[in-house]
Enzyme design. Structure first.
Site, short mmCIF file in Angstrom:
data_model
loop_
_atom_site.label_atom_id
_atom_site.label_comp_id
_atom_site.label_asym_id
_atom_site.label_seq_id
_atom_site.Cartn_x
_atom_site.Cartn_y
_atom_site.Cartn_z
N ILE A 85 57.12 -39.16 -15.17
CA ILE A 85 56.23 -39.91 -14.29
C ILE A 85 54.89 -40.13 -14.99
O ILE A 85 54.58 -39.45 -15.97
CB ILE A 85 55.97 -39.16 -12.96
CG1 ILE A 85 55.35 -37.77 -13.21
CG2 ILE A 85 57.25 -39.03 -12.15
CD1 ILE A 85 54.81 -37.10 -11.96
N TYR A 147 49.79 -37.26 -19.48
CA TYR A 147 51.09 -37.76 -19.95
C TYR A 147 51.26 -37.51 -21.47
O TYR A 147 52.30 -37.03 -21.92
CB TYR A 147 51.16 -39.25 -19.64
CG TYR A 147 52.46 -39.94 -19.95
CD1 TYR A 147 53.49 -39.98 -19.02
CD2 TYR A 147 52.65 -40.62 -21.15
CE1 TYR A 147 54.67 -40.66 -19.28
CE2 TYR A 147 53.82 -41.29 -21.43
CZ TYR A 147 54.84 -41.32 -20.49
OH TYR A 147 56.00 -41.98 -20.75
N TYR A 179 56.49 -49.30 -25.66
CA TYR A 179 56.41 -49.89 -24.32
C TYR A 179 57.68 -50.68 -24.01
O TYR A 179 58.01 -51.64 -24.71
CB TYR A 179 55.15 -50.77 -24.22
CG TYR A 179 53.91 -49.92 -24.06
CD1 TYR A 179 53.34 -49.73 -22.81
CD2 TYR A 179 53.34 -49.25 -25.15
CE1 TYR A 179 52.21 -48.93 -22.65
CE2 TYR A 179 52.22 -48.45 -25.00
CZ TYR A 179 51.67 -48.30 -23.74
OH TYR A 179 50.56 -47.48 -23.59
N1 CAA Z 1 41.03 -48.55 -24.34
C1 CAA Z 1 39.71 -48.54 -24.15
N2 CAA Z 1 39.14 -48.77 -22.97
C2 CAA Z 1 39.95 -49.02 -21.93
C3 CAA Z 1 41.34 -49.03 -22.05
C4 CAA Z 1 41.87 -48.78 -23.32
N3 CAA Z 1 43.20 -48.79 -23.52
N4 CAA Z 1 41.87 -49.27 -20.84
C5 CAA Z 1 40.85 -49.41 -19.99
N5 CAA Z 1 39.68 -49.28 -20.65
C6 CAA Z 1 38.35 -49.37 -20.11
C7 CAA Z 1 38.16 -50.61 -19.27
O1 CAA Z 1 37.83 -51.72 -20.07
C8 CAA Z 1 37.03 -50.19 -18.36
O2 CAA Z 1 35.81 -50.27 -19.09
P1 CAA Z 1 34.46 -50.75 -18.39
O3 CAA Z 1 34.19 -49.74 -17.30
O4 CAA Z 1 33.46 -50.75 -19.50
O5 CAA Z 1 34.77 -52.12 -17.86
C9 CAA Z 1 37.37 -48.75 -18.15
O6 CAA Z 1 38.14 -48.29 -19.23
C10 CAA Z 1 38.27 -48.60 -16.93
O7 CAA Z 1 37.50 -47.99 -16.06
P2 CAA Z 1 37.90 -48.03 -14.52
O8 CAA Z 1 36.97 -47.16 -13.81
O9 CAA Z 1 38.08 -49.44 -14.05
O10 CAA Z 1 39.34 -47.35 -14.61
P3 CAA Z 1 40.29 -47.04 -13.43
O11 CAA Z 1 39.94 -45.73 -12.84
O12 CAA Z 1 40.43 -48.20 -12.53
O13 CAA Z 1 41.65 -46.83 -14.26
C11 CAA Z 1 43.46 -47.48 -15.68
C12 CAA Z 1 42.31 -47.94 -14.79
C13 CAA Z 1 44.29 -46.40 -14.98
C14 CAA Z 1 42.91 -46.90 -16.95
C15 CAA Z 1 44.29 -48.74 -15.94
O14 CAA Z 1 43.54 -49.60 -16.75
C16 CAA Z 1 45.61 -48.45 -16.61
O15 CAA Z 1 46.59 -48.17 -15.95
N6 CAA Z 1 45.65 -48.57 -17.94
C17 CAA Z 1 46.91 -48.44 -18.67
C18 CAA Z 1 47.11 -47.08 -19.23
C19 CAA Z 1 48.40 -47.07 -19.99
O16 CAA Z 1 48.54 -47.73 -21.00
N7 CAA Z 1 49.40 -46.36 -19.48
C20 CAA Z 1 50.69 -46.39 -20.07
C21 CAA Z 1 51.70 -46.56 -18.98
S1 CAA Z 1 53.32 -46.90 -19.59
C22 CAA Z 1 53.89 -45.45 -20.13
O17 CAA Z 1 53.28 -44.42 -20.03
C23 CAA Z 1 55.26 -45.47 -20.76
C24 CAA Z 1 55.19 -45.05 -22.16
O18 CAA Z 1 55.61 -43.94 -22.46
C25 CAA Z 1 54.73 -45.97 -23.20
#
Ligand code: CAA
Length: 240
Positions: A85, A147, A179
């Protein structure tokens, strides 16, 4: 005789593709799931693969579920620890609950899945263990301290088990998918997902079947000398 395979989280996403691939290889497959009864019933109806419901994060439930599978299908020869998860959040927002939920399922869940099966594999002098880790266990990921910690931990588990099981004919290997086009990745905000795809030299998400084929190989009799390895399948996004 047909080998018996257990696939945790085996009724949806990458797990469903793995269950089907092992069935196509001639195995008798048991697929576990945690909560989605509807998806599990549909999966069984479509494939004929039996599904079993338990929480991999709970040792007693896992042990009882595994005993039931072995009673119904026979001793388990192949175990694919796939259930996982996400509870993504930047570290400053991550709650202890988000930490523990992911640790319980993705890391302790792997222990709970393999541990009850291990003594039988040792006795029978055969076993194939495949743990589904992740690219994010190799490289870390923004918002995935929990994770990434579990997926890196999964690699430690297989490297240690490989050494313990080698003389008993048991192999333990990991796959690190990049991914892949599953519900888990589709749950990532679209803008973020587009930027992730931009970082994949292949220019696309992977398909669940591309991971399932790696499992088929590692689970086969032919892969007996591959032990403690990690296969990365990520479209050239990251090299170890
Ligand atoms: N690198 C750098 N900065 C990042 C970033 C990254 N990869 N992703 C988000 N940010 C930054 C945003 O630009 C934002 O910056 P600002 O505040 O300056 O605008 C900040 O981080 C996000 O802050 P928020 O307060 O808006 O964040 P949030 O609490 O709403 O959380 C999140 C958002 C959960 C991070 C969402 O963006 C997300 O889900 N990101 C994806 C994470 C990811 O890649 N997960 C992988 C899932 S798939 C998987 O896990 C399967 C596998 O094995 C590959």
């Amino acid at each position: 005789m047909a080998r018996v395979a257990l696939v945790t989280g085996g009724s949806r996403g990458i797990g469903a593709a793995i269950s089907k691939a092992l069935q196509a290889d001639g195995c008798t497959v048991a697929a576990t799931y945690a909560g989605n009864d509807e998806a599990a019933a549909k999966f069984t109806e479509e494939t004929g693969i039996k599904t079993y419901k338990w929480n991999v994060g709970d040792y007693e439930s896992s042990a009882a579920g595994i005993a039931k599978v072995e009673e119904e299908l026979g001793p388990i020869d192949i175990v694919v620890a796939n259930a996982g998860i996400t509870r993504d959040a930047p570290f400053h927002k991550m709650t202890p609950q988000q930490w523990h939920e992911v640790i319980d399922t993705n890391l302790t869940g792997v222990f709970n899945t393999i541990h009850p099966i291990w003594p039988g594999m040792r006795e029978r002098k055969f076993g194939r263990i495949v743990v589904i880790s992740s690219i994010n266990g190799q490289k870390g990921q923004f918002a995935q301290v929990n994770y990434a910690a579990t997926k890196a931990g999964d690699l430690g588990i297989v490297k240690s088990l490989a050494q313990e099981g080698a003389r008993a004919g048991i192999t333990a290997n990991a796959i690190c998918p990049g991914y892949i086009a599953t519900e888990m990745v589709m749950a990532v905000p679209e803008k973020v997902r587009e930027s992730i795809i931009g970082q994949i030299p292949a220019g696309r998400l992977g398909e669940p079947e591309e991971i399932a084929r790696c499992v088929s190989f590692l689970a086969s009799d032919d892969a007996g000398f591959i032990n403690g390895s990690t296969i990365s399948a990520n479209g050239a996004q990251f090299f170890v």
